[in-house]
Motif scaffolding. Structure first.
Motif, PDB file in Angstrom:
ATOM      1  N   GLN A 483       0.839  -1.200   0.000  1.00 43.57           N
ATOM      2  CA  GLN A 483       0.000   0.000   0.000  1.00 43.57           C
ATOM      3  C   GLN A 483       0.875   1.253   0.000  1.00 43.57           C
ATOM      4  OE1 GLN A 483      -2.704  -0.623   3.358  1.00 43.57           O
ATOM      5  NE2 GLN A 483      -4.326  -1.157   1.907  1.00 43.57           N
ATOM      6  N   ASN A 484       0.431   2.254  -0.749  1.00 43.00           N
ATOM      7  CA  ASN A 484       1.187   3.491  -0.918  1.00 43.00           C
ATOM      8  C   ASN A 484       0.915   4.428   0.254  1.00 43.00           C
ATOM      9  OD1 ASN A 484       2.310   5.941  -1.749  1.00 43.00           O
ATOM     10  ND2 ASN A 484       1.808   5.577  -3.893  1.00 43.00           N
ATOM     11  N   ARG A 485       1.944   4.636   1.083  1.00 47.22           N
ATOM     12  CA  ARG A 485       1.774   5.453   2.293  1.00 47.22           C
ATOM     13  C   ARG A 485       1.641   6.942   1.974  1.00 47.22           C
ATOM     14  NH1 ARG A 485       7.172   4.454   1.620  1.00 47.22           N
ATOM     15  NH2 ARG A 485       8.682   6.099   2.121  1.00 47.22           N
ATOM     16  N   PHE A 486       1.957   7.339   0.741  1.00 49.85           N
ATOM     17  CA  PHE A 486       1.914   8.760   0.390  1.00 49.85           C
ATOM     18  C   PHE A 486       0.545   9.208  -0.112  1.00 49.85           C
ATOM     19  CE2 PHE A 486       6.430   7.718   0.007  1.00 49.85           C
ATOM     20  CZ  PHE A 486       7.024   8.788   0.653  1.00 49.85           C
ATOM     21  N   LEU A 487      -0.310   8.268  -0.464  1.00 48.83           N
ATOM     22  CA  LEU A 487      -1.599   8.644  -1.039  1.00 48.83           C
ATOM     23  C   LEU A 487      -2.548   9.171   0.029  1.00 48.83           C
ATOM     24  CD1 LEU A 487      -2.381   5.905  -3.693  1.00 48.83           C
ATOM     25  CD2 LEU A 487      -2.190   8.360  -4.089  1.00 48.83           C
ATOM     26  N   ASN A 488      -3.255  10.242  -0.320  1.00 48.23           N
ATOM     27  CA  ASN A 488      -4.216  10.851   0.597  1.00 48.23           C
ATOM     28  C   ASN A 488      -5.256  11.594  -0.229  1.00 48.23           C
ATOM     29  OD1 ASN A 488      -5.570  12.541   2.452  1.00 48.23           O
ATOM     30  ND2 ASN A 488      -3.817  12.487   3.834  1.00 48.23           N
ATOM     31  N   GLU A 489      -6.498  11.414   0.077  1.00 48.81           N
ATOM     32  CA  GLU A 489      -7.562  12.047  -0.710  1.00 48.81           C
ATOM     33  C   GLU A 489      -7.786  13.510  -0.327  1.00 48.81           C
ATOM     34  OE1 GLU A 489     -11.221  10.048  -2.161  1.00 48.81           O
ATOM     35  OE2 GLU A 489     -10.691   8.585  -0.633  1.00 48.81           O
ATOM     36  N   HIS A 490      -7.311  13.937   0.819  1.00 47.75           N
ATOM     37  CA  HIS A 490      -7.703  15.255   1.341  1.00 47.75           C
ATOM     38  C   HIS A 490      -6.527  16.224   1.249  1.00 47.75           C
ATOM     39  CE1 HIS A 490     -11.348  13.337   2.728  1.00 47.75           C
ATOM     40  NE2 HIS A 490     -10.613  12.415   3.325  1.00 47.75           N
ATOM     41  N   PHE A 491      -6.627  17.179   0.318  1.00 49.01           N
ATOM     42  CA  PHE A 491      -5.597  18.200   0.151  1.00 49.01           C
ATOM     43  C   PHE A 491      -6.271  19.554   0.038  1.00 49.01           C
ATOM     44  CE2 PHE A 491      -3.775  14.310  -1.641  1.00 49.01           C
ATOM     45  CZ  PHE A 491      -2.554  14.256  -0.975  1.00 49.01           C
ATOM     46  N   GLN A 492      -5.815  20.495   0.835  1.00 51.20           N
ATOM     47  CA  GLN A 492      -6.313  21.863   0.768  1.00 51.20           C
ATOM     48  C   GLN A 492      -5.118  22.807   0.783  1.00 51.20           C
ATOM     49  OE1 GLN A 492      -9.417  22.853   0.276  1.00 51.20           O
ATOM     50  NE2 GLN A 492     -10.151  20.725   0.268  1.00 51.20           N
ATOM     51  N   PRO A 493      -5.197  23.923   0.068  1.00 55.45           N
ATOM     52  CA  PRO A 493      -4.080  24.883   0.104  1.00 55.45           C
ATOM     53  C   PRO A 493      -3.956  25.541   1.465  1.00 55.45           C
ATOM     54  CG  PRO A 493      -5.936  25.751  -1.165  1.00 55.45           C
ATOM     55  CD  PRO A 493      -6.265  24.334  -0.842  1.00 55.45           C
ATOM     56  N   TYR A 494      -2.738  25.966   1.798  1.00 60.62           N
ATOM     57  CA  TYR A 494      -2.514  26.699   3.041  1.00 60.62           C
ATOM     58  C   TYR A 494      -3.172  28.080   2.953  1.00 60.62           C
ATOM     59  CZ  TYR A 494       1.105  23.188   3.965  1.00 60.62           C
ATOM     60  OH  TYR A 494       1.765  22.017   4.182  1.00 60.62           O
ATOM     61  N   PRO A 495      -3.611  28.646   4.096  1.00 60.68           N
ATOM     62  CA  PRO A 495      -4.234  29.981   4.070  1.00 60.68           C
ATOM     63  C   PRO A 495      -3.269  31.028   3.518  1.00 60.68           C
ATOM     64  CG  PRO A 495      -4.597  28.883   6.174  1.00 60.68           C
ATOM     65  CD  PRO A 495      -3.603  28.047   5.436  1.00 60.68           C
ATOM     66  N   LEU A 496      -3.835  32.016   2.827  1.00 60.82           N
ATOM     67  CA  LEU A 496      -3.021  33.107   2.281  1.00 60.82           C
ATOM     68  C   LEU A 496      -2.532  34.017   3.390  1.00 60.82           C
ATOM     69  CD1 LEU A 496      -4.946  34.217  -0.931  1.00 60.82           C
ATOM     70  CD2 LEU A 496      -2.633  33.275  -0.833  1.00 60.82           C
ATOM     71  N   GLU A 497      -1.281  34.465   3.229  1.00 59.79           N
ATOM     72  CA  GLU A 497      -0.733  35.472   4.144  1.00 59.79           C
ATOM     73  C   GLU A 497      -0.871  36.838   3.480  1.00 59.79           C
ATOM     74  OE1 GLU A 497       2.549  33.143   6.738  1.00 59.79           O
ATOM     75  OE2 GLU A 497       3.179  33.648   4.706  1.00 59.79           O
ATOM     76  N   ALA A 498       0.043  37.739   3.784  1.00 59.48           N
ATOM     77  CA  ALA A 498      -0.010  39.085   3.211  1.00 59.48           C
ATOM     78  C   ALA A 498       0.089  39.019   1.689  1.00 59.48           C
ATOM     79  CB  ALA A 498       1.139  39.924   3.773  1.00 59.48           C
ATOM     80  N   GLU A 499      -0.562  39.982   1.027  1.00 58.67           N
ATOM     81  CA  GLU A 499      -0.536  40.012  -0.429  1.00 58.67           C
ATOM     82  C   GLU A 499       0.896  40.159  -0.926  1.00 58.67           C
ATOM     83  OE1 GLU A 499      -3.064  42.541  -2.601  1.00 58.67           O
ATOM     84  OE2 GLU A 499      -4.863  42.034  -1.458  1.00 58.67           O
TER      85      GLU A 499
END
Length: 912
Positions: A483-499
């Motif tokens: 089984q592939n330990r790197f696979l994951n269904e849940h990915f979200q981008p990190y929150p934006l910081e200053a522009e």
């Protein structure tokens, strides 16, 4: 738009959740199926027309006819009789056109400025309505087809392809010659070549056989109007017959269970195991062959590849490739052998068949399929947009293979494991049905193919060979993937910081400069990290640079097994030497890249290369360097030009020669000192916040020590032509090839924005004229043209041609003549045409990055060039606005003719 002329039934087209384009499938009154693509904000528009007709439809008496017709359709029609009308128009509007002919399909496509789409479609549609097929251009273009054929006569893939054709069922159209030449494309008892072209066009180029795609920023309603206006007049099958004959089997029984041997032009050791299977189009929703190929081609611990490599038998293994069509699929296992592996080729094949049986016994499991499905879904979900020209070409062919709803998703769709299909396929993957091909300089051959004179042999597998292939292999230890330990269904981008709109240097000292940008526009959990390990020793000599290449290949080789699961899960890495040192590049899902890079850097300091792997990798590279460009005259000249102009590059032949007496001990000593001294320049771009950049800085400092160069980043100097000895006379490059090739390189005086944009304009205004003059009108050869060629932003232009029958000196003369004619044409340019040309270039310079990858590449390139304001495009636009026509013509006149700074390079026959 008359609503009665278009089928308005709405079909939901599956697309990626991040795809900002809108799609609509329509059917015109003449039954032509069209896909319309609204691309918000796109500066470009494009269209493609894919035809269900290829070389399989060639009449046996005129092989290559479909390919020849593809060429002829560009050379004039009743609406636009000039052979260059469409290309001239596209060139004026920043566009281009192209086409290809395959086995069962042909594909035509173009792109241009979005504002020019309506007029471009008028030209494009006219190609498929009343082509002239003029005798004058038939005679000329036959020479071009002959040049294309002769150009590829020493091409290894084309020569192997011909062996394949020579050893399959002669009743299957795959066995026929697809390209054509002077001998096959001619008048005969079956009619004139012109008549044959007309018959082929009339039979196959009908609406039921066509799939149209139009893409641009116009609304879907407007695109529908354009489709109806320009393509509803194409003839339908009700008016013309399009009956397709059934295809014979690809192989006869006596062509299965065979061993082939092929002698290559260049040194090579390859084993190809071909397993003939049924067609796969009906299984696209399950992709069973792709699933089996994934398991067979796995490269993780205890994989088939890993075990065979550890035995010292192979360098690479891939599975699943091979030709496919409406009634066949060749499933290929393609293996690069070591010198030792060549002596054990049958044992290598035995291991492959052992592994196939292991897959059949234990590998067809739902969880394995689900892993493959998930990684494919992630690729679909986070795919980056491609240029509209590529998009329309791809979708037009997809429209022939998939139902409308899956025109985009069809390449990714994996519904569920089809157990019955999997077992049916694996039951066919047995030695008795295999075609085992050994490609080797020591091949035992007794035949030559037609056309390409490839030495080969084919014989039935002997009973004892079949018995060995079916028997358990000695020491067989390969295991199925875990089984592939790197696979994951849940990915979200990190929150934006200053522009932040451009990179900032978070660290800048003697040992490290680290740039960072959290992208505000491409909000995906992905990114790119570039690290350039600036080390002067890497390019200190040909031997050092060769050792750097070997080291990079060995690092990838050593790390690949442990990190193969990461690759499958969307984490990728590359290591390669440059003119300033070694670059490490990681890309993919952001969450895993810092751990991946940490692992890479730790391993780089501690890994010990196996002596046998060092020997195998080194020998393979040396063989590649010896044979590089052997059959590519123009590529050899381009390589010579780079060597003449840039520091830190070496001829591949010199690198190979430097390694002839290289020992493992000497290699280890060189590598131990490659990074002394060293400084690092890095760039982190994508989803990451500043805290992640801080973690990256700590990671770099912990793994690079204190080997700083104590100076600014290394900047490469490009040589000026006046400083190059022999630049006034043609530089002759020895070449063992029947074709002749020549190029001329013109160099700007500086890398200023004004100079750079002047040469961009020059290339934009001459390249279509030069192509038409050298290739179409003078028929010098299949490969001819010009290109803008900048090094470290020092601008230049290359004009080139390769010919099978014209001498090098004459080619140089013809290039010079073409340039003179072209400049006479430029001197007649109106102010209106000048303003239009500037506006086309301005729009190209103003185009925003279409993807995260493209932006990362652009910003990293700017960092390496020292452009820390990241505003070069704005500088170029301002310089463009300043140029006036008279000043630019005078500048171009001086550059090309009055004070020419030009380099002439050409091939010469190598008596050795």
């Amino acid at each position: 738009m008359a609503s009665s002329s278009i089928d308005d039934e709405v079909v939901h087209i599956v697309r990626s959740p991040r795809d900002k384009r809108d799609y609509r499938a329509v059917r015109l009154e003449n039954n032509l199926q069209a896909l319309l693509v609204h691309c918000p904000g796109s500066h470009k528009a494009a269209a493609a027309l894919a035809v269900n007709a290829g070389h399989f439809d060639d009449p046996e008496h005129t092989q290559g006819l479909a390919h020849f017709l593809e060429h002829m359709l560009f050379l004039g029609n009743s609406s636009f009789p000039s052979p260059s009308a469409f290309s001239d128009f596209l060139n004026a509007y920043g566009g281009q056109q192209n086409a290809w002919t395959g086995t069962e399909y042909s594909n035509f496509y173009f792109d241009c400025q979005a504002s020019a789409l309506e007029r471009a479609l008028e030209y494009f549609a006219a190609m498929f309505q009343q082509p002239l097929l003029a005798q004058e251009w038939i005679d000329k273009e036959r020479q071009s087809i002959e040049s294309e054929f002769r150009l590829k006569q020493q091409d290894e893939l084309r020569r192997l392809y011909q062996v394949h054709k020579s050893t399959c069922n002669p009743k299957h159209p795959f066995s026929q010659f697809s390209v054509g030449n002077l001998n096959t494309l001619k008048d005969d008892k079956h009619g004139t070549l012109q008549d044959k072209l007309r018959r082929f066009f009339t039979q196959h180029y009908v609406s039921d056989n066509l799939r149209l795609v139009i893409a641009g920023p116009q609304s879907l309603e407007r695109l529908a109007e354009l489709a109806e206006t320009h393509f509803s007049a194409l003839p339908s099958s009700a008016q013309m017959t399009t009956a397709k004959k059934g295809l014979a089997p690809l192989y006869r029984p006596d062509q299965l269970g065979v061993k082939l041997e092929v002698k290559p032009v260049k040194p090579a050791r390859r084993l190809i195991i071909t397993l003939p299977l049924p067609a796969i189009d009906d299984d696209y929703a399950h992709k069973t062959t792709s699933f089996i190929a994934h398991i067979l081609g796995y490269e993780g611990p205890q994989s088939l590849f890993s075990c065979l490599r550890n035995r010292g038998w192979i360098n690479s293994l891939s599975a699943g490739g091979g030709i496919s069509g409406s009634n066949f699929k060749d499933f290929n296992i393609n293996i690069q052998l070591t010198e030792r592996g060549e002596k054990h080729a049958l044992s290598v094949a035995q291991w492959v068949f052992n592994y196939i049986r292991l897959i059949q016994d234990q590998g067809i499991e739902d969880w394995r399929y689900e892993e493959r499905r998930l990684s494919t879904e992630l690729s679909f979900k986070f795919q980056e947009p491609i240029p509209v020209g590529e998009l329309v070409s791809q979708l037009a062919v997809n429209a022939h293979h998939y139902p409308e709803r899956d025109i985009i998703y069809g390449d990714y769709r994996m519904d569920c494991l089809n157990n019955m299909r999997a077992n049916e396929l694996l039951n066919l993957m047995v030695p008795e049905r295999a075609r085992i091909t050994l490609i080797s300089a020591q091949a035992n051959t007794n035949k030559l193919t037609l056309l390409y004179d490839t030495p080969y042999s084919m014989r039935p597998l002997q009973a004892d060979e079949v018995a060995q292939l079916k028997a358990p292999a000695d020491g067989f230890c390969a295991q199925l993937p875990r089984q592939n330990r790197f696979l994951n269904e849940h990915f979200q981008p990190y929150p934006l910081e200053a522009e932040q709109t451009r990179p900032s240097a978070l660290i800048d000292n003697d040992q490290l400069t680290l740039w960072h940008l959290q992208d505000q526009e491409f909000r995906v959990p992905k990114g790119h990290i570039y690290l350039n390990l600036e080390a002067p020793q890497v390019t200190a000599s040909a031997l050092n640079f060769a050792c750097s290449r070997i080291w990079a290949e060995l690092m990838i080789d050593a790390l690949n097994e442990d990190l193969y699961d990461a690759e499958v899960a969307g984490l990728h890495f590359n290591i390669y030497p440059t003119q300033t040192g070694i670059t490490i590049h990681t890309t993919g899902l952001s969450a895993g890249q810092l751990p991946l890079l940490s692992y890479l850097m730790r391993q780089a300091q501690t890994v010990k290369f196996d002596r046998s792997r060092w020997q195998a990798v080194t020998q393979q590279l040396v063989n590649n360097w010896h044979s590089a460009h052997q059959n590519q005259p123009l590529n050899l000249l381009f390589s010579e030009l780079n060597l003449l102009l840039q520091q830190g590059l070496y001829r591949l032949s010199d690198m190979a020669a430097a390694c002839e007496s290289l020992s493992y001990t000497h290699f280890s000593h060189i590598v131990a000192n490659l990074f002394k001294p060293m400084r690092v320049t890095g760039f982190m771009h994508g989803d990451w916040q500043q805290q992640h950049a801080g973690q990256l800085a700590q990671l770099i400092q912990a793994n690079t020590g204190s080997n700083g160069l104590n100076k600014a980043p290394i900047q490469q100097r490009i040589k000026r032509l006046q400083d190059i000895e022999r630049a006034a006379n043609p530089i002759a490059v020895p070449m063992q090839h029947n074709d002749k090739a020549a190029l001329q390189y013109v160099q700007g005086a500086s890398d200023s924005p004004r100079e750079q944009v002047a040469l961009m304009l020059l290339q934009q205004l001459i390249h279509q004229f030069v192509f038409d003059e050298l290739r179409t009108r003078r028929q010098l050869g299949y490969m001819a043209g010009s290109q803008y060629f900048a090094l470290q932003r020092l601008p230049g232009i290359i004009i080139f041609v390769q010919s099978p029958n014209v001498s090098e000196d004459d080619l140089q003369h013809q290039i010079s003549e073409a340039l003179e004619l072209c400049f006479e044409h430029l001197n007649e340019m109106s102010l209106k045409a000048w303003a239009h040309s500037k506006s086309v270039l301005r729009q190209q310079l103003s185009v925003t990055d279409r993807s995260l990858r493209v932006r990362s590449q652009r910003l990293w390139g700017a960092i390496q060039l020292g452009d820390t304001q990241f505003d070069r495009a704005d500088q170029l636009i301002r310089a463009l606005d300043d140029w006036q026509l008279d000043d630019w013509l005078a500048y171009s006149q001086r550059l090309l003719f009055e004070q020419p700074v030009r380099l002439y390079i050409q091939t010469k026959a190598d008596s050795g």
